[in-house]
Design a protein around this motif. Structure first.
Motif, PDB file in Angstrom:
ATOM      1  N   VAL A 233       0.845  -1.198   0.000  1.00 43.45           N
ATOM      2  CA  VAL A 233       0.000   0.000   0.000  1.00 43.45           C
ATOM      3  C   VAL A 233       0.880   1.248   0.000  1.00 43.45           C
ATOM      4  CG1 VAL A 233      -1.831   1.251   1.206  1.00 43.45           C
ATOM      5  CG2 VAL A 233      -1.765  -1.259   1.291  1.00 43.45           C
ATOM      6  N   ILE A 234       0.490   2.220  -0.805  1.00 45.25           N
ATOM      7  CA  ILE A 234       1.212   3.491  -0.892  1.00 45.25           C
ATOM      8  C   ILE A 234       0.225   4.634  -0.715  1.00 45.25           C
ATOM      9  CG2 ILE A 234       2.500   5.031  -2.423  1.00 45.25           C
ATOM     10  CD1 ILE A 234       3.610   2.381  -3.712  1.00 45.25           C
ATOM     11  N   VAL A 235       0.553   5.558   0.168  1.00 43.00           N
ATOM     12  CA  VAL A 235      -0.234   6.773   0.353  1.00 43.00           C
ATOM     13  C   VAL A 235       0.620   7.946  -0.107  1.00 43.00           C
ATOM     14  CG1 VAL A 235      -1.426   8.275   1.990  1.00 43.00           C
ATOM     15  CG2 VAL A 235      -1.505   5.791   2.295  1.00 43.00           C
ATOM     16  N   ALA A 236       0.080   8.733  -1.013  1.00 49.21           N
ATOM     17  CA  ALA A 236       0.845   9.840  -1.600  1.00 49.21           C
ATOM     18  C   ALA A 236       0.911  11.026  -0.656  1.00 49.21           C
ATOM     19  CB  ALA A 236       0.206  10.265  -2.911  1.00 49.21           C
ATOM     20  N   ASP A 237       2.095  11.575  -0.484  1.00 55.67           N
ATOM     21  CA  ASP A 237       2.186  12.887   0.175  1.00 55.67           C
ATOM     22  C   ASP A 237       2.170  14.003  -0.865  1.00 55.67           C
ATOM     23  OD1 ASP A 237       4.714  12.504  -0.880  1.00 55.67           O
ATOM     24  OD2 ASP A 237       5.766  12.658   1.034  1.00 55.67           O
ATOM     25  N   ALA A 238       2.401  13.653  -2.138  1.00 56.71           N
ATOM     26  CA  ALA A 238       2.293  14.598  -3.239  1.00 56.71           C
ATOM     27  C   ALA A 238       1.782  13.861  -4.468  1.00 56.71           C
ATOM     28  CB  ALA A 238       3.636  15.248  -3.541  1.00 56.71           C
ATOM     29  N   LEU A 239       0.889  14.506  -5.210  1.00 56.82           N
ATOM     30  CA  LEU A 239       0.338  13.954  -6.444  1.00 56.82           C
ATOM     31  C   LEU A 239       0.960  14.757  -7.575  1.00 56.82           C
ATOM     32  CD1 LEU A 239      -1.874  13.839  -4.020  1.00 56.82           C
ATOM     33  CD2 LEU A 239      -3.419  13.089  -5.818  1.00 56.82           C
ATOM     34  N   VAL A 240       1.821  14.117  -8.358  1.00 59.62           N
ATOM     35  CA  VAL A 240       2.735  14.824  -9.247  1.00 59.62           C
ATOM     36  C   VAL A 240       2.449  14.487 -10.706  1.00 59.62           C
ATOM     37  CG1 VAL A 240       5.162  15.174  -9.852  1.00 59.62           C
ATOM     38  CG2 VAL A 240       4.525  14.739  -7.465  1.00 59.62           C
ATOM     39  N   ALA A 241       2.343  15.518 -11.546  1.00 65.64           N
ATOM     40  CA  ALA A 241       2.242  15.332 -12.996  1.00 65.64           C
ATOM     41  C   ALA A 241       3.648  15.140 -13.541  1.00 65.64           C
ATOM     42  CB  ALA A 241       1.568  16.532 -13.638  1.00 65.64           C
ATOM     43  N   ALA A 242       4.047  13.894 -13.718  1.00 62.88           N
ATOM     44  CA  ALA A 242       5.457  13.598 -13.974  1.00 62.88           C
ATOM     45  C   ALA A 242       5.891  13.892 -15.399  1.00 62.88           C
ATOM     46  CB  ALA A 242       5.740  12.134 -13.655  1.00 62.88           C
ATOM     47  N   ASP A 243       4.963  13.911 -16.359  1.00 58.00           N
ATOM     48  CA  ASP A 243       5.369  14.143 -17.739  1.00 58.00           C
ATOM     49  C   ASP A 243       4.640  15.335 -18.358  1.00 58.00           C
ATOM     50  OD1 ASP A 243       2.883  12.988 -17.944  1.00 58.00           O
ATOM     51  OD2 ASP A 243       3.530  11.229 -19.076  1.00 58.00           O
ATOM     52  N   LEU A 244       4.215  16.286 -17.498  1.00 56.91           N
ATOM     53  CA  LEU A 244       3.564  17.504 -17.971  1.00 56.91           C
ATOM     54  C   LEU A 244       4.615  18.605 -18.073  1.00 56.91           C
ATOM     55  CD1 LEU A 244       0.919  18.987 -18.684  1.00 56.91           C
ATOM     56  CD2 LEU A 244       0.670  19.505 -16.239  1.00 56.91           C
ATOM     57  N   GLY A 245       5.008  18.933 -19.295  1.00 54.56           N
ATOM     58  CA  GLY A 245       6.055  19.922 -19.486  1.00 54.56           C
ATOM     59  C   GLY A 245       6.574  19.884 -20.906  1.00 54.56           C
ATOM     60  N   ALA A 246       7.865  20.065 -21.059  1.00 56.83           N
ATOM     61  CA  ALA A 246       8.475  20.105 -22.392  1.00 56.83           C
ATOM     62  C   ALA A 246       9.834  19.420 -22.366  1.00 56.83           C
ATOM     63  CB  ALA A 246       8.636  21.547 -22.860  1.00 56.83           C
ATOM     64  N   GLN A 247      10.153  18.749 -23.463  1.00 53.02           N
ATOM     65  CA  GLN A 247      11.471  18.167 -23.634  1.00 53.02           C
ATOM     66  C   GLN A 247      12.374  19.233 -24.242  1.00 53.02           C
ATOM     67  OE1 GLN A 247      11.579  14.915 -22.511  1.00 53.02           O
ATOM     68  NE2 GLN A 247      13.787  15.198 -22.425  1.00 53.02           N
ATOM     69  N   THR A 248      13.513  19.498 -23.613  1.00 56.05           N
ATOM     70  CA  THR A 248      14.425  20.531 -24.093  1.00 56.05           C
ATOM     71  C   THR A 248      15.790  19.923 -24.399  1.00 56.05           C
ATOM     72  OG1 THR A 248      15.434  21.159 -21.980  1.00 56.05           O
ATOM     73  CG2 THR A 248      13.253  22.086 -22.486  1.00 56.05           C
ATOM     74  N   ALA A 249      16.677  20.736 -24.933  1.00 60.85           N
ATOM     75  CA  ALA A 249      18.022  20.256 -25.253  1.00 60.85           C
ATOM     76  C   ALA A 249      18.779  19.817 -24.014  1.00 60.85           C
ATOM     77  CB  ALA A 249      18.795  21.348 -25.988  1.00 60.85           C
ATOM     78  N   THR A 250      18.384  20.346 -22.847  1.00 67.33           N
ATOM     79  CA  THR A 250      19.069  19.993 -21.602  1.00 67.33           C
ATOM     80  C   THR A 250      18.256  19.021 -20.745  1.00 67.33           C
ATOM     81  OG1 THR A 250      18.129  21.963 -20.539  1.00 67.33           O
ATOM     82  CG2 THR A 250      20.319  22.167 -21.528  1.00 67.33           C
ATOM     83  N   GLY A 251      17.165  18.505 -21.303  1.00 69.53           N
ATOM     84  CA  GLY A 251      16.365  17.541 -20.568  1.00 69.53           C
ATOM     85  C   GLY A 251      14.924  18.000 -20.403  1.00 69.53           C
ATOM     86  N   PHE A 252      14.224  17.326 -19.531  1.00 64.50           N
ATOM     87  CA  PHE A 252      12.807  17.610 -19.336  1.00 64.50           C
ATOM     88  C   PHE A 252      12.619  18.851 -18.472  1.00 64.50           C
ATOM     89  CE2 PHE A 252       8.891  17.174 -16.832  1.00 64.50           C
ATOM     90  CZ  PHE A 252       7.955  17.014 -17.851  1.00 64.50           C
ATOM     91  N   ALA A 253      11.695  19.725 -18.869  1.00 67.01           N
ATOM     92  CA  ALA A 253      11.344  20.916 -18.085  1.00 67.01           C
ATOM     93  C   ALA A 253       9.903  20.792 -17.637  1.00 67.01           C
ATOM     94  CB  ALA A 253      11.529  22.178 -18.914  1.00 67.01           C
ATOM     95  N   PRO A 254       9.651  20.712 -16.325  1.00 68.07           N
ATOM     96  CA  PRO A 254       8.268  20.611 -15.862  1.00 68.07           C
ATOM     97  C   PRO A 254       7.483  21.865 -16.168  1.00 68.07           C
ATOM     98  CG  PRO A 254       9.747  20.987 -14.022  1.00 68.07           C
ATOM     99  CD  PRO A 254      10.614  20.763 -15.217  1.00 68.07           C
ATOM    100  N   VAL A 255       6.169  21.737 -16.136  1.00 69.62           N
ATOM    101  CA  VAL A 255       5.311  22.847 -16.525  1.00 69.62           C
ATOM    102  C   VAL A 255       5.528  24.068 -15.633  1.00 69.62           C
ATOM    103  CG1 VAL A 255       3.342  22.122 -15.115  1.00 69.62           C
ATOM    104  CG2 VAL A 255       2.944  23.389 -17.239  1.00 69.62           C
TER     105      VAL A 255
END
Length: 243
Positions: free
Chosen positions: A103-125
């Motif tokens: 069982v896992i209870v979240a302390d944070a609910l995170v949009a892990a792939d909401l953002g943009a892919q950039t030349a230096t990696g992923f940038a969150p929204v």
């Protein structure tokens, strides 16, 4: 029990939740706009509505918002929204793999792939200057539910595409240290709850490890059984939390 909305993705998860209460409270159904139906449990001290809202953050947000609005219009607003279901588990801090049925209870609910892919990696929204990519749950409630269920506490990542490779799993774990699980609805549920000013929780039980897609290794029946057991602890925890 307060007036609580539990949102799952699919009917088997919804049924796992409601099965935890059969024999202690009658289960009735109530219609929602758009053809969805709430499965309602009432015990005299409050109600618990369970809704299969669909797969993915957009469907989850739309279904949650519909239910929240209907409750507001009926004069019985929800006091808490819970995103519940099964999902993939990340290794713990010592590197031990997530156990099926854990069982896992979240302390944070995170949009892990909401953002943009950039030349230096992923940038969150948030780095792009648009909105938010995380919602937090009430810490005392998270602790109380974790203690009642023996759950691991940590961020639960919401993705629109389920992870199917070791490389993607490693990227997510590196970007989100301490991530406990991956699923597809929690952030959408949280966005709708936040728009209505209602606190949110996420409860997940582990059906598989986040990583290479191996359906033979999935333990869905065990995860569904654990989901019912975890949700059975909710009423007592909520009564104490809101006392």
């Amino acid at each position: 029990m307060p007036h609580v909305l539990i949102v799952t993705a699919v009917p088997p998860e919804r049924d796992a939740v409601t099965s935890a209460f059969r024999g202690t409270a009658p289960v009735t159904e109530a219609p929602l706009p758009g053809g969805r139906r709430l499965h309602r449990l009432a015990d005299g001290g409050g109600t618990l509505d369970v809704l299969a809202g669909g797969v993915g953050p957009a469907a989850a947000a739309a279904a949650t918002a519909t239910a929240l609005t209907a409750a507001d219009l009926a004069g019985r607003p929800y006091t808490l929204v819970v995103s519940a279901g099964i999902g993939g588990g990340f290794p713990d801090a010592e590197g031990a793999p997530a156990a099926p049925g854990g069982v896992i209870v979240a302390d944070a609910l995170v949009a892990a792939d909401l953002g943009a892919q950039t030349a230096t990696g992923f940038a969150p929204v948030t780095a792009l200057g648009f909105g938010t990519d995380s919602h937090r749950s009430p810490a005392p409630l998270v602790r109380a539910l974790a203690e009642a269920t023996g759950a691991r506490v940590g961020p639960v990542l919401t993705v629109s595409t389920a992870t199917g490779t070791a490389r993607r799993a490693a990227e997510l774990a590196d970007r989100h240290p301490g991530a406990a699980a991956e699923a597809m609805e929690g952030f959408g549920v949280a966005e709708a709850a936040a728009a209505h000013g209602v606190p949110v929780l996420e409860v997940r039980t582990v059906s598989n490890a986040v990583g290479p897609r191996d359906r033979d290794a999935w333990r869905i029946p065990e995860a569904l059984a654990a989901l019912g057991g975890a949700c059975a602890a909710l009423p007592g925890v909520l009564r104490a939390w809101q006392a």
